[in-house]
Design an enzyme around this catalytic site. Structure first.
Site, PDB file in Angstrom:
ATOM      1  N   TRP A 103       0.817  -1.223   0.000  1.00 33.72           N
ATOM      2  CA  TRP A 103       0.000   0.000   0.000  1.00 33.72           C
ATOM      3  C   TRP A 103       0.854   1.279   0.000  1.00 33.72           C
ATOM      4  O   TRP A 103       0.438   2.301   0.555  1.00 33.72           O
ATOM      5  CB  TRP A 103      -0.941   0.041   1.205  1.00 33.72           C
ATOM      6  CG  TRP A 103      -1.775  -1.172   1.425  1.00 33.72           C
ATOM      7  CD1 TRP A 103      -2.925  -1.500   0.750  1.00 33.72           C
ATOM      8  CD2 TRP A 103      -1.599  -2.207   2.410  1.00 33.72           C
ATOM      9  NE1 TRP A 103      -3.445  -2.661   1.248  1.00 33.72           N
ATOM     10  CE2 TRP A 103      -2.651  -3.117   2.275  1.00 33.72           C
ATOM     11  CE3 TRP A 103      -0.638  -2.444   3.390  1.00 33.72           C
ATOM     12  CZ2 TRP A 103      -2.783  -4.255   3.069  1.00 33.72           C
ATOM     13  CZ3 TRP A 103      -0.771  -3.572   4.182  1.00 33.72           C
ATOM     14  CH2 TRP A 103      -1.822  -4.458   4.025  1.00 33.72           C
ATOM     15  N   HIS A 104       2.023   1.219  -0.590  1.00 41.73           N
ATOM     16  CA  HIS A 104       2.862   2.425  -0.653  1.00 41.73           C
ATOM     17  C   HIS A 104       2.817   3.041  -2.051  1.00 41.73           C
ATOM     18  O   HIS A 104       3.786   3.653  -2.501  1.00 41.73           O
ATOM     19  CB  HIS A 104       4.312   2.078  -0.271  1.00 41.73           C
ATOM     20  CG  HIS A 104       4.441   1.579   1.141  1.00 41.73           C
ATOM     21  ND1 HIS A 104       5.613   1.053   1.646  1.00 41.73           N
ATOM     22  CD2 HIS A 104       3.546   1.537   2.159  1.00 41.73           C
ATOM     23  CE1 HIS A 104       5.424   0.694   2.915  1.00 41.73           C
ATOM     24  NE2 HIS A 104       4.167   0.972   3.243  1.00 41.73           N
ATOM     25  N   TYR A 105       1.710   2.858  -2.747  1.00 35.06           N
ATOM     26  CA  TYR A 105       1.574   3.395  -4.104  1.00 35.06           C
ATOM     27  C   TYR A 105       1.720   4.920  -4.074  1.00 35.06           C
ATOM     28  O   TYR A 105       1.388   5.578  -3.083  1.00 35.06           O
ATOM     29  CB  TYR A 105       0.234   2.969  -4.740  1.00 35.06           C
ATOM     30  CG  TYR A 105      -0.960   3.205  -3.863  1.00 35.06           C
ATOM     31  CD1 TYR A 105      -1.561   4.450  -3.809  1.00 35.06           C
ATOM     32  CD2 TYR A 105      -1.472   2.187  -3.053  1.00 35.06           C
ATOM     33  CE1 TYR A 105      -2.640   4.695  -2.979  1.00 35.06           C
ATOM     34  CE2 TYR A 105      -2.559   2.417  -2.219  1.00 35.06           C
ATOM     35  CZ  TYR A 105      -3.131   3.675  -2.186  1.00 35.06           C
ATOM     36  OH  TYR A 105      -4.196   3.922  -1.352  1.00 35.06           O
ATOM     37  N   HIS A 106       2.234   5.450  -5.157  1.00 30.78           N
ATOM     38  CA  HIS A 106       2.559   6.882  -5.208  1.00 30.78           C
ATOM     39  C   HIS A 106       2.593   7.318  -6.661  1.00 30.78           C
ATOM     40  O   HIS A 106       2.517   6.491  -7.569  1.00 30.78           O
ATOM     41  CB  HIS A 106       3.905   7.142  -4.524  1.00 30.78           C
ATOM     42  CG  HIS A 106       5.006   6.255  -5.021  1.00 30.78           C
ATOM     43  ND1 HIS A 106       5.173   4.946  -4.588  1.00 30.78           N
ATOM     44  CD2 HIS A 106       5.980   6.451  -5.941  1.00 30.78           C
ATOM     45  CE1 HIS A 106       6.202   4.401  -5.208  1.00 30.78           C
ATOM     46  NE2 HIS A 106       6.706   5.295  -6.047  1.00 30.78           N
TER      47      HIS A 106
END
Ligand code: FAD
Length: 591
Positions: A525-528
């Site tokens: 969940w570290h999408y950017h």
């Protein structure tokens, strides 16, 4: 037996002494001033906003998330700020407040859930926040700063960064009472060569460390929403259930650039409102809606690739082909490890920072309560062999929900174990985000193209081999019934069956580690990305080609900071708040 117990307790005491030493060496971080929430501004429903005649603002911040809350609080020290958050309050929400409910919150798919699930076109189940406090209300809580090279690369002022991190830490960050599973990982990492052990630290340093957490010693979560208490409640108006549909521009002829002057938002009853900036030239709209929400909102407001906008009949304010591009999600792959007895629940507390751009972390104990047994928590099912038996095309979020409900009949033992996971730092594989429709409540289509770049894949294989080394250490061998150690082939097989992504599995999934990586990729969940610096915003995060508009959140990153990003996202909210105040007021800003 007695002597082995003595050996264990002697080494245990040594470890404790060592940990105490590292804690003490933290100095001022450890002696925290009590932070109180008594200055929290009142959290109003969006419907309380008048439909006619209302105040105007110096700043309108869209999204009360990880960056938006510290930013709004800081700006309110000198200016009138309106903060619009589409979700509800985190206070009194048990899924948010308690660590034991982490995965229950994630698998709650109700329209008022703090977590909104989405599935990327890659077939990976993912989640985004929909609550005041944003990602800090649904995340795993691990807190770790970015490296100094990251700060240098993005061009931030290092002194202000070093003032802004402690501002956050003093209010919401704690040291974990390290759980046995996390202690095992810590020792296993060091024995496997991910060394030295750097003790308890927020800093990004090679080797193994224990980081901070936003959960306190009672497992109670502290969030970015708490940071609002550091603002001036007389200057800060917070509206909940306020979904911004679009940014309003003044693009009169003769103007060099379209200027953002206000926003349109819907309240909890679906009624539309308009909020406006005052006439001061320096007043601004700041989009802090996260890596999915910010590019989505720019597109809905007419800033983006003109053909895509025209396909949805959105009037073009500014053509910028980069909006929604360079979306990246750090791939995560995870190995399920059964244990003799049920491990205590833990989210992330320990991390191994390898020299190969791979981070190793762990979680445990998802079956600890009868409630949690019903949840798939979005990424893996601790109860092996669930969705994996269903053909991929027939899998869906609805089916995952049904499986979660059916779990009552499974024996408790199948829940017993922990995960060791690996995350790829700075993935070279990137994707894009496009609108599916013009309803801001719906998720856009997001593609991450996991492992399309060969270097990401080879780093994943490196990570799995590192986990294999950890499992071979005597620290982990001791966790198996006969102390014989874990057999990797078996662990890979169990991990494939525990996996809940919607990607078809191949017959050679466990024979080829490359195939294992591709078939079992999930998200941490570290999408950017989507509104990247240099492409969509400038160095000061002002949107290129328009005035009165900035984006300040994770959508602006080309690389996710640190081992886990929330520390830097909260810090950046404070950092840019102070920068803006100092830019307008100089010394008189007083911050
Ligand atoms: P967000 O915090 O998501 O804020 C965006 C806000 O904008 C949300 O509150 C949203 O509701 C609101 N919004 C969106 N659109 C609109 C609109 N149109 N109108 C009004 N409001 C809108 N990081 C770590 O460092 N450690 C961890 O352990 C960790 N674990 C994680 C676990 C999970 C399940 C998740 C989801 C994330 C995790 N992360 C972790 C990542 C971290 O939490 C995020 O990177 C970070 O919170 C992103 O911050 P942001 O400000 O960019 O977006």
């Amino acid at each position: 037996m007695a002597s082995s117990r003595r050996v264990i307790s002697t080494s245990f005491i040594r470890v404790i002494v060592c940990l105490c030493f590292f804690r003490l060496s933290q100095g001022k971080g450890a002696a925290k001033q009590p932070f109180t929430l008594k200055n929290l501004p009142s959290l109003e429903k969006a419907s309380s906003f008048p439909t006619t005649r209302h105040a105007t603002y110096d700043y309108i911040v869209i999204g009360g998330g990880t960056a938006g809350c510290p930013l709004a609080a800081t700006l309110s020290l000198k200016y009138k700020v309106l903060l619009l958050e589409r979700g509800g309050s985190p206070y009194g929400n048990r899924n948010v407040s308690y660590m034991e409910n982490f995965h229950i919150g994630l698998s709650n798919m109700a329209p008022d859930s703090a977590s909104q699930a989405f599935v990327s076109t890659d077939g990976v189940i993912n989640a985004r926040a929909r609550v005041l406090g944003g990602g800090t209300c649904i995340n795993a809580g691990f807190y770790s700063r970015a490296s100094s090279s990251f700060v240098q690369d993005v061009g931030w002022d290092a002194d202000l960064v070093n003032e802004s991190y402690p501002w956050v830490e003093d209010k919401v960050v704690h040291w974990p009472k390290i759980a046995p599973w996390q202690a095992a990982l810590r020792d296993g990492l060091v024995q496997a060569g991910v060394s030295p052990f750097n003790g308890y630290t927020y800093d990004h340093v090679s080797g193994t460390k224990v980081g901070g957490t936003i959960f306190d010693e009672n497992g109670h979560r502290h969030t970015a929403a708490d940071l609002l208490a550091a603002g001036d409640p007389n200057n800060l108006r917070v509206l909940l259930h306020a979904s911004v549909h679009k940014i309003v521009f003044n693009s009169q002829q003769g103007r060099l650039k379209p200027r953002a002057i206000g926003v349109q938002f819907a309240d909890e009853d679906g009624r539309l409102h308009q909020a406006l900036l005052n006439n001061n030239r320096e007043s601004e709209i700041i989009v802090s809606s996260g890596a999915i929400g910010s590019p989505q909102l720019l597109l809905l407001s007419g800033i983006g690739p003109k053909n895509d906008l025209k396909n949805h009949n959105i009037p073009v304010i500014l053509h910028n082909k980069y909006v929604g591009k360079r979306m990246a999600d750090n791939p995560m792959n995870s190995i399920f490890i059964p244990t003799k007895s049920p491990p205590r629940q833990s989210l992330i507390e320990t991390v191994g920072i390898t020299g190969a751009g791979v981070f190793i972390e762990a979680s445990s104990g998802f079956g600890q309560s009868s409630d949690s047994i019903h949840c798939h928590h979005g990424i893996m099912s601790a109860e092996i062999g669930q969705l994996s038996t269903v053909p991929p095309k027939q899998r869906s979020l609805e089916l995952a929900k049904k499986y979660a409900q059916d779990k009552l009949n499974l024996p408790k033992e199948v829940f017993q174990g922990g995960f060791i996971l690996e995350k790829i730092d700075g993935p070279l594989s990137t994707g894009h985000l496009v609108l599916i429709d013009t309803d801001v409540r719906n998720n856009p289509a997001v593609t991450f193209n996991y492992f399309s770049h060969p270097q990401d894949l080879s780093r994943c294989v490196y990570g799995i081999k590192t986990i294999e080394k950890i499992l071979k250490t005597n620290r982990f061998a001791k966790l198996t019934p006969d102390a014989a150690g874990y057999e990797m082939e078996r662990m890979l097989n169990m991990s494939v069956r525990a996996n809940v992504n919607l990607i078809p599995k191949h017959t050679n999934t466990t024979e080829s580690l490359e195939q294992f990586c591709k078939d079992t990729v999930i998200t941490i969940w570290h999408y950017h990305g989507g509104c990247n610096v240099g492409k969509v915003v400038d160095q000061q995060h002002r949107v290129l080609g328009v005035s009165g508009l900035r984006v300040i959140d994770g959508s602006t990153f080309s690389r996710s900071p640190g081992t886990n990003p929330q520390a830097t996202v909260m810090m950046m909210g404070r950092y840019f708040g102070v920068k803006i105040l100092r830019g307008r007021l100089g010394q008189a800003a007083g911050v």
